[in-house]
Design a protein around this motif. Structure first.
Motif, PDB file in Angstrom:
ATOM      1  N   ARG A   1       0.836  -1.203   0.000  1.00 50.18           N
ATOM      2  CA  ARG A   1       0.000   0.000   0.000  1.00 50.18           C
ATOM      3  C   ARG A   1       0.868   1.248   0.000  1.00 50.18           C
ATOM      4  O   ARG A   1       1.768   1.384   0.826  1.00 50.18           O
ATOM      5  CB  ARG A   1      -0.889   0.040   1.240  1.00 50.18           C
ATOM      6  N   LEU A   2       0.547   2.145  -0.932  1.00 51.00           N
ATOM      7  CA  LEU A   2       1.303   3.391  -1.053  1.00 51.00           C
ATOM      8  C   LEU A   2       0.341   4.554  -1.120  1.00 51.00           C
ATOM      9  O   LEU A   2      -0.813   4.382  -1.526  1.00 51.00           O
ATOM     10  CB  LEU A   2       2.102   3.388  -2.365  1.00 51.00           C
ATOM     11  N   SER A   3       0.831   5.733  -0.765  1.00 48.44           N
ATOM     12  CA  SER A   3       0.010   6.912  -1.020  1.00 48.44           C
ATOM     13  C   SER A   3      -0.137   7.039  -2.530  1.00 48.44           C
ATOM     14  O   SER A   3       0.841   6.895  -3.273  1.00 48.44           O
ATOM     15  CB  SER A   3       0.696   8.163  -0.481  1.00 48.44           C
ATOM     16  N   ALA A   4      -1.369   7.303  -2.996  1.00 51.57           N
ATOM     17  CA  ALA A   4      -1.591   7.444  -4.438  1.00 51.57           C
ATOM     18  C   ALA A   4      -1.287   8.857  -4.917  1.00 51.57           C
ATOM     19  O   ALA A   4      -1.479   9.176  -6.085  1.00 51.57           O
ATOM     20  CB  ALA A   4      -3.029   7.077  -4.781  1.00 51.57           C
ATOM     21  N   VAL A   5      -0.806   9.700  -4.013  1.00 50.61           N
ATOM     22  CA  VAL A   5      -0.564  11.107  -4.369  1.00 50.61           C
ATOM     23  C   VAL A   5       0.858  11.239  -4.931  1.00 50.61           C
ATOM     24  O   VAL A   5       1.841  10.953  -4.235  1.00 50.61           O
ATOM     25  CB  VAL A   5      -0.739  12.021  -3.147  1.00 50.61           C
ATOM     26  N   CYS A   6       0.949  11.648  -6.194  1.00 49.03           N
ATOM     27  CA  CYS A   6       2.247  11.807  -6.858  1.00 49.03           C
ATOM     28  C   CYS A   6       3.077  12.839  -6.109  1.00 49.03           C
ATOM     29  O   CYS A   6       2.576  13.900  -5.702  1.00 49.03           O
ATOM     30  CB  CYS A   6       2.016  12.248  -8.299  1.00 49.03           C
ATOM     31  N   THR A   7       4.357  12.537  -5.930  1.00 49.17           N
ATOM     32  CA  THR A   7       5.216  13.417  -5.135  1.00 49.17           C
ATOM     33  C   THR A   7       5.681  14.643  -5.926  1.00 49.17           C
ATOM     34  O   THR A   7       6.348  15.503  -5.374  1.00 49.17           O
ATOM     35  CB  THR A   7       6.447  12.641  -4.643  1.00 49.17           C
ATOM     36  N   HIS A   8       5.318  14.740  -7.192  1.00 48.16           N
ATOM     37  CA  HIS A   8       5.724  15.916  -7.959  1.00 48.16           C
ATOM     38  C   HIS A   8       4.805  17.089  -7.634  1.00 48.16           C
ATOM     39  O   HIS A   8       5.185  17.980  -6.889  1.00 48.16           O
ATOM     40  CB  HIS A   8       5.720  15.594  -9.471  1.00 48.16           C
ATOM     41  N   LEU A   9       3.579  17.075  -8.148  1.00 41.84           N
ATOM     42  CA  LEU A   9       2.644  18.168  -7.851  1.00 41.84           C
ATOM     43  C   LEU A   9       1.273  17.633  -7.460  1.00 41.84           C
ATOM     44  O   LEU A   9       0.247  18.243  -7.732  1.00 41.84           O
ATOM     45  CB  LEU A   9       2.539  19.134  -9.037  1.00 41.84           C
ATOM     46  N   TYR A  10       1.276  16.469  -6.848  1.00 39.44           N
ATOM     47  CA  TYR A  10       0.120  15.953  -6.090  1.00 39.44           C
ATOM     48  C   TYR A  10      -1.092  15.523  -6.907  1.00 39.44           C
ATOM     49  O   TYR A  10      -2.214  15.582  -6.420  1.00 39.44           O
ATOM     50  CB  TYR A  10      -0.301  16.970  -5.018  1.00 39.44           C
ATOM     51  N   CYS A  11      -0.891  15.078  -8.140  1.00 39.48           N
ATOM     52  CA  CYS A  11      -1.988  14.409  -8.842  1.00 39.48           C
ATOM     53  C   CYS A  11      -2.123  12.998  -8.279  1.00 39.48           C
ATOM     54  O   CYS A  11      -1.242  12.516  -7.565  1.00 39.48           O
ATOM     55  CB  CYS A  11      -1.672  14.301 -10.328  1.00 39.48           C
ATOM     56  N   ILE A  12      -3.196  12.341  -8.642  1.00 36.00           N
ATOM     57  CA  ILE A  12      -3.403  10.961  -8.202  1.00 36.00           C
ATOM     58  C   ILE A  12      -2.898  10.020  -9.303  1.00 36.00           C
ATOM     59  O   ILE A  12      -3.280  10.169 -10.469  1.00 36.00           O
ATOM     60  CB  ILE A  12      -4.904  10.687  -7.938  1.00 36.00           C
ATOM     61  N   VAL A  13      -2.044   9.081  -8.913  1.00 34.91           N
ATOM     62  CA  VAL A  13      -1.502   8.154  -9.915  1.00 34.91           C
ATOM     63  C   VAL A  13      -2.564   7.135 -10.340  1.00 34.91           C
ATOM     64  O   VAL A  13      -3.571   6.966  -9.646  1.00 34.91           O
ATOM     65  CB  VAL A  13      -0.254   7.409  -9.386  1.00 34.91           C
TER      66      VAL A  13
ATOM     67  N   ALA B   1       8.957  13.531 -11.084  1.00 38.99           N
ATOM     68  CA  ALA B   1       9.051  13.236  -9.642  1.00 38.99           C
ATOM     69  C   ALA B   1      10.445  12.679  -9.350  1.00 38.99           C
ATOM     70  O   ALA B   1      10.991  11.911 -10.142  1.00 38.99           O
ATOM     71  CB  ALA B   1       7.985  12.226  -9.249  1.00 38.99           C
ATOM     72  N   ILE B   2      11.005  13.084  -8.220  1.00 33.77           N
ATOM     73  CA  ILE B   2      12.304  12.520  -7.839  1.00 33.77           C
ATOM     74  C   ILE B   2      12.190  11.717  -6.546  1.00 33.77           C
ATOM     75  O   ILE B   2      13.154  11.095  -6.112  1.00 33.77           O
ATOM     76  CB  ILE B   2      13.385  13.620  -7.696  1.00 33.77           C
ATOM     77  N   VAL B   3      11.011  11.779  -5.932  1.00 33.41           N
ATOM     78  CA  VAL B   3      10.784  11.052  -4.679  1.00 33.41           C
ATOM     79  C   VAL B   3       9.705  10.006  -4.932  1.00 33.41           C
ATOM     80  O   VAL B   3       8.706  10.276  -5.611  1.00 33.41           O
ATOM     81  CB  VAL B   3      10.328  12.030  -3.573  1.00 33.41           C
ATOM     82  N   GLY B   4       9.904   8.827  -4.379  1.00 30.88           N
ATOM     83  CA  GLY B   4       8.954   7.738  -4.586  1.00 30.88           C
ATOM     84  C   GLY B   4       7.640   7.946  -3.843  1.00 30.88           C
ATOM     85  O   GLY B   4       7.506   8.855  -3.010  1.00 30.88           O
ATOM     86  N   LEU B   5       6.665   7.109  -4.151  1.00 30.69           N
ATOM     87  CA  LEU B   5       5.378   7.159  -3.438  1.00 30.69           C
ATOM     88  C   LEU B   5       5.600   6.643  -2.014  1.00 30.69           C
ATOM     89  O   LEU B   5       6.296   5.655  -1.809  1.00 30.69           O
ATOM     90  CB  LEU B   5       4.351   6.282  -4.158  1.00 30.69           C
ATOM     91  N   SER B   6       4.967   7.316  -1.057  1.00 35.56           N
ATOM     92  CA  SER B   6       5.213   6.916   0.340  1.00 35.56           C
ATOM     93  C   SER B   6       4.429   5.681   0.714  1.00 35.56           C
ATOM     94  O   SER B   6       3.234   5.582   0.408  1.00 35.56           O
ATOM     95  CB  SER B   6       4.772   8.008   1.312  1.00 35.56           C
ATOM     96  N   PRO B   7       5.083   4.761   1.410  1.00 39.95           N
ATOM     97  CA  PRO B   7       4.341   3.604   1.915  1.00 39.95           C
ATOM     98  C   PRO B   7       3.298   4.064   2.920  1.00 39.95           C
ATOM     99  O   PRO B   7       3.560   4.982   3.683  1.00 39.95           O
ATOM    100  CB  PRO B   7       5.417   2.761   2.607  1.00 39.95           C
ATOM    101  N   VAL B   8       2.127   3.471   2.885  1.00 44.76           N
ATOM    102  CA  VAL B   8       1.074   3.876   3.802  1.00 44.76           C
ATOM    103  C   VAL B   8       1.209   3.159   5.131  1.00 44.76           C
ATOM    104  O   VAL B   8       0.946   3.701   6.182  1.00 44.76           O
ATOM    105  CB  VAL B   8      -0.302   3.619   3.165  1.00 44.76           C
ATOM    106  N   SER B   9       1.631   1.932   5.080  1.00 47.78           N
ATOM    107  CA  SER B   9       1.909   1.246   6.329  1.00 47.78           C
ATOM    108  C   SER B   9       3.090   0.337   6.079  1.00 47.78           C
ATOM    109  O   SER B   9       3.420   0.055   4.927  1.00 47.78           O
ATOM    110  CB  SER B   9       0.709   0.425   6.789  1.00 47.78           C
TER     111      SER B   9
END
Ligand code: FES
Length: 251
Positions: A196-208, A237-245
């Motif tokens: 599970r990852l955050s679906a929010v893109c780390t570039h400018l916060y669109c949903i992947v 994006a240069i940062v990966g999607l954040s793990p949710v848990s």
């Protein structure tokens, strides 16, 4: 894409086949491309391969089996000219060559010529043409259209899940569940474990969105791509999607 191009357009190239040791084989490989779409903005990626094959067999009935299938990304500036020169707003010593619009070999050569002069403090007659900070009025309608398209992608913040049921996600597949900031990109690996990852893109916060063909999370706004575990495959994006848990729960 230039208005003069057919949409969908296709392109072909013939390549001599080689074995793993580099010896030529007695047949050629026909490389066929097309059925392009914006990253993250197509749900029919498999059908596109089917259409591409049908298009090819109609024109090249002698073609035999399909050896490989893949997709890649082409970065296209709104005026279709590459960006070659000093990075706008960046460090004094950062130089870029990007926006190749599928002509990387040509632009790579041009970049070698222009950048060689610029880094040595000299001028080059083509540098204004490729200047990354250029503003071209002719490109304005396309620029506006592109920005409207990007803005539309943010609607995903307000829509519901791609699937209401995590159990419906098959091994090797992914789906976005939840709403707004709480949207989660869920991938089930081949062993059945969920990631599970955050679906929010780390570039400018669109949903992947899940790309079923390439097995990546693709951002429809500016084309960032992440592997099933959130690692960046393609910028901006240069940062990966954040793990949710931390968990990799089995469900
Ligand atoms: Fe995802 Fe820009 S918001 S690439």
């Amino acid at each position: 894409m230039p208005a003069s191009r057919r949409n969908p357009y296709h392109y072909i190239r013939l390549q001599t086949a080689e074995d793993k040791t580099g010896h030529e084989l007695d047949y050629d490989v026909l490389i066929v491309g097309g059925e392009d779409h914006k990253t993250g903005q197509a749900v029919d990626t498999d059908e596109r391969f089917v259409r591409l094959e049908a298009w090819t067999r109609e024109r090249f009935p002698m073609a035999e089996r399909v050896e490989y299938r893949w997709s890649g990304q082409v970065i296209e500036p709104v005026d279709y000219m590459a960006y070659i020169g000093k990075n706008p707003g960046g460090d004094e010593h950062i130089w870029i060559a990007t926006g190749d619009s599928g002509n990387g070999m040509t632009h790579g050569t041009i970049a070698g010529i222009i950048l060689n002069e610029l880094v040595q403090g000299r001028k080059h007659q083509w540098s204004r043409l490729y200047d990354p900070s250029r503003v071209r009025l002719r490109a304005t309608p396309e620029f506006v259209k592109e920005n409207v398209n990007v803005a539309e992608q943010y609607k995903d913040w307000f829509t519901g899940s791609e699937t209401g049921d995590v159990a419906a996600i098959k091994p090797g597949e992914g789906a976005v569940i939840g709403r707004g900031r709480g949207k989660i990109a869920v991938y089930r690996d081949e062993r059945g474990e969920l990631h599970r990852l955050s679906a929010v893109c780390t570039h400018l916060y669109c949903i992947v969105r899940w790309n079923d063909t390439e097995r990546t999370w693709d951002c429809p706004c500016h084309g960032s791509r992440f592997d099933p575990y959130g690692k960046v495959v393609n910028g901006p994006a240069i940062v990966g999607l954040s793990p949710v848990s931390q968990g990799r729960k089995k469900e």
